[in-house]
Scaffold this active site. Sequence first.
Site, PDB file in Angstrom:
ATOM      1  N   HIS A   1       6.340  85.489  89.141  1.00 19.67           N
ATOM      2  CA  HIS A   1       6.960  85.365  87.822  1.00 19.67           C
ATOM      3  C   HIS A   1       8.418  84.911  87.950  1.00 19.67           C
ATOM      4  O   HIS A   1       8.870  84.021  87.219  1.00 19.67           O
ATOM      5  CB  HIS A   1       6.881  86.716  87.097  1.00 19.67           C
ATOM      6  CG  HIS A   1       7.667  86.789  85.831  1.00 19.67           C
ATOM      7  ND1 HIS A   1       7.094  86.623  84.586  1.00 19.67           N
ATOM      8  CD2 HIS A   1       8.980  87.018  85.609  1.00 19.67           C
ATOM      9  CE1 HIS A   1       8.022  86.743  83.659  1.00 19.67           C
ATOM     10  NE2 HIS A   1       9.183  86.980  84.260  1.00 19.67           N
ATOM     11  N   GLU A   2       9.150  85.511  88.876  1.00 17.72           N
ATOM     12  CA  GLU A   2      10.552  85.137  89.046  1.00 17.72           C
ATOM     13  C   GLU A   2      10.688  83.717  89.577  1.00 17.72           C
ATOM     14  O   GLU A   2      11.588  82.976  89.170  1.00 17.72           O
ATOM     15  CB  GLU A   2      11.247  86.133  89.984  1.00 17.72           C
ATOM     16  CG  GLU A   2      11.274  87.555  89.472  1.00 17.72           C
ATOM     17  CD  GLU A   2      11.831  87.673  88.060  1.00 17.72           C
ATOM     18  OE1 GLU A   2      12.692  86.849  87.680  1.00 17.72           O
ATOM     19  OE2 GLU A   2      11.411  88.587  87.335  1.00 17.72           O
TER      20      GLU A   2
ATOM     21  N   GLU B   1       9.799  84.113  78.805  1.00 21.65           N
ATOM     22  CA  GLU B   1       9.008  85.142  79.477  1.00 21.65           C
ATOM     23  C   GLU B   1       7.517  84.811  79.437  1.00 21.65           C
ATOM     24  O   GLU B   1       6.808  84.975  80.426  1.00 21.65           O
ATOM     25  CB  GLU B   1       9.274  86.514  78.853  1.00 21.65           C
ATOM     26  CG  GLU B   1      10.652  87.085  79.144  1.00 21.65           C
ATOM     27  CD  GLU B   1      10.917  87.264  80.628  1.00 21.65           C
ATOM     28  OE1 GLU B   1       9.967  87.540  81.383  1.00 21.65           O
ATOM     29  OE2 GLU B   1      12.082  87.117  81.033  1.00 21.65           O
TER      30      GLU B   1
ATOM     31  N   HIS C   1      10.517  81.280  86.800  1.00 19.40           N
ATOM     32  CA  HIS C   1      11.814  81.064  86.148  1.00 19.40           C
ATOM     33  C   HIS C   1      12.634  80.033  86.908  1.00 19.40           C
ATOM     34  O   HIS C   1      13.305  79.190  86.313  1.00 19.40           O
ATOM     35  CB  HIS C   1      12.588  82.375  86.061  1.00 19.40           C
ATOM     36  CG  HIS C   1      12.104  83.306  84.999  1.00 19.40           C
ATOM     37  ND1 HIS C   1      11.864  82.898  83.702  1.00 19.40           N
ATOM     38  CD2 HIS C   1      11.813  84.623  85.034  1.00 19.40           C
ATOM     39  CE1 HIS C   1      11.460  83.939  82.989  1.00 19.40           C
ATOM     40  NE2 HIS C   1      11.402  84.984  83.765  1.00 19.40           N
TER      41      HIS C   1
END
Length: 324
Positions: free
Chosen positions: A130-131, A205, A134
Amino acid sequence: MNYVRTGLLLAGLTALFGAVGMMIGGQQGMIIALLFAGAMNVFAYWNSDAMLLRMRNARQVDDQSAPELVSMVRDLARNAGLPMPKVYVIENPQPNAFATGRNPENAAVAATTGLLQHLDRNEIAGVMAHELAHVKNRDTLTMTITATIAGAISALANFAMFAGMFGGNRSENNNPLGGIGMILIAILAPMGAMIVQMAISRTREYDADRIGAEICGHPLWLASALAKLDKGVHTIPNMQAERNPATAHMYIANPLSGKGVDNLFSTHPNMANRIARLQAMVNGASPRQQSPVAQPGPKKGPWGPAGTSVRSSRTTRRKNRPWN
């Protein structure tokens, strides 16, 4: 992410900064505030990631100090087609993580010790993916600049509060609303900055959840991690984030949730909705095929069994498809 929309929101945040400056110091104050905001944007572009990591007392780790975590991030970065980011660990009991950096070539991912202790290896892989999403989306630059400007607006608003309470008639020369207007600015300006942060954060998100699931190859790994994070942030306060709430939107889960009623606005989408979207990816989608990054197994220590690589073998890759 809608980059035009994000750009407009950042422009609105800068305009809000200028408006607060005008209410405090008139036209001259507005010009000074806008120049200051421009300088802050330049400074934030080059230094905000390092500042954020120092604020959180993050410790960089490598193959010697945290081999399992670093190896996991390396495999995920390879899956994402990204350069290897720097990896940091933060001594904090709340399970959480964030990414920062002005571009993929200068990115960093950070995990709290709480995350490494409370999640298993597959769930940690989902969070790190997930990071990295980003990083891939270049959200990290947007959000670090947003945090810098929002923090400055809060500081300027505190000054307005002080001027409104003790400035007397001097504040009325620049502010048509007088001392009451200064106090209103002190209340409404940070709230406006928070609303802009919310608008930017929620879309990014959802996108990071989707792309992160593709990077790690298993949406349910991230879904399971989010469920644990949601419970963790509500039971374990993050005092570092409480002292500087302007950076709350950078975490994968809202770190202010530990204080519950003190946080009137959420910078993150509803966790149940995020989990439902990830579950829907398994049930009905046919995303890009990836190799699994981590293998199920007993957990020993924060990053899994010693000596176990997070990279799966060729045989396992053939047998276990990423969406099973």
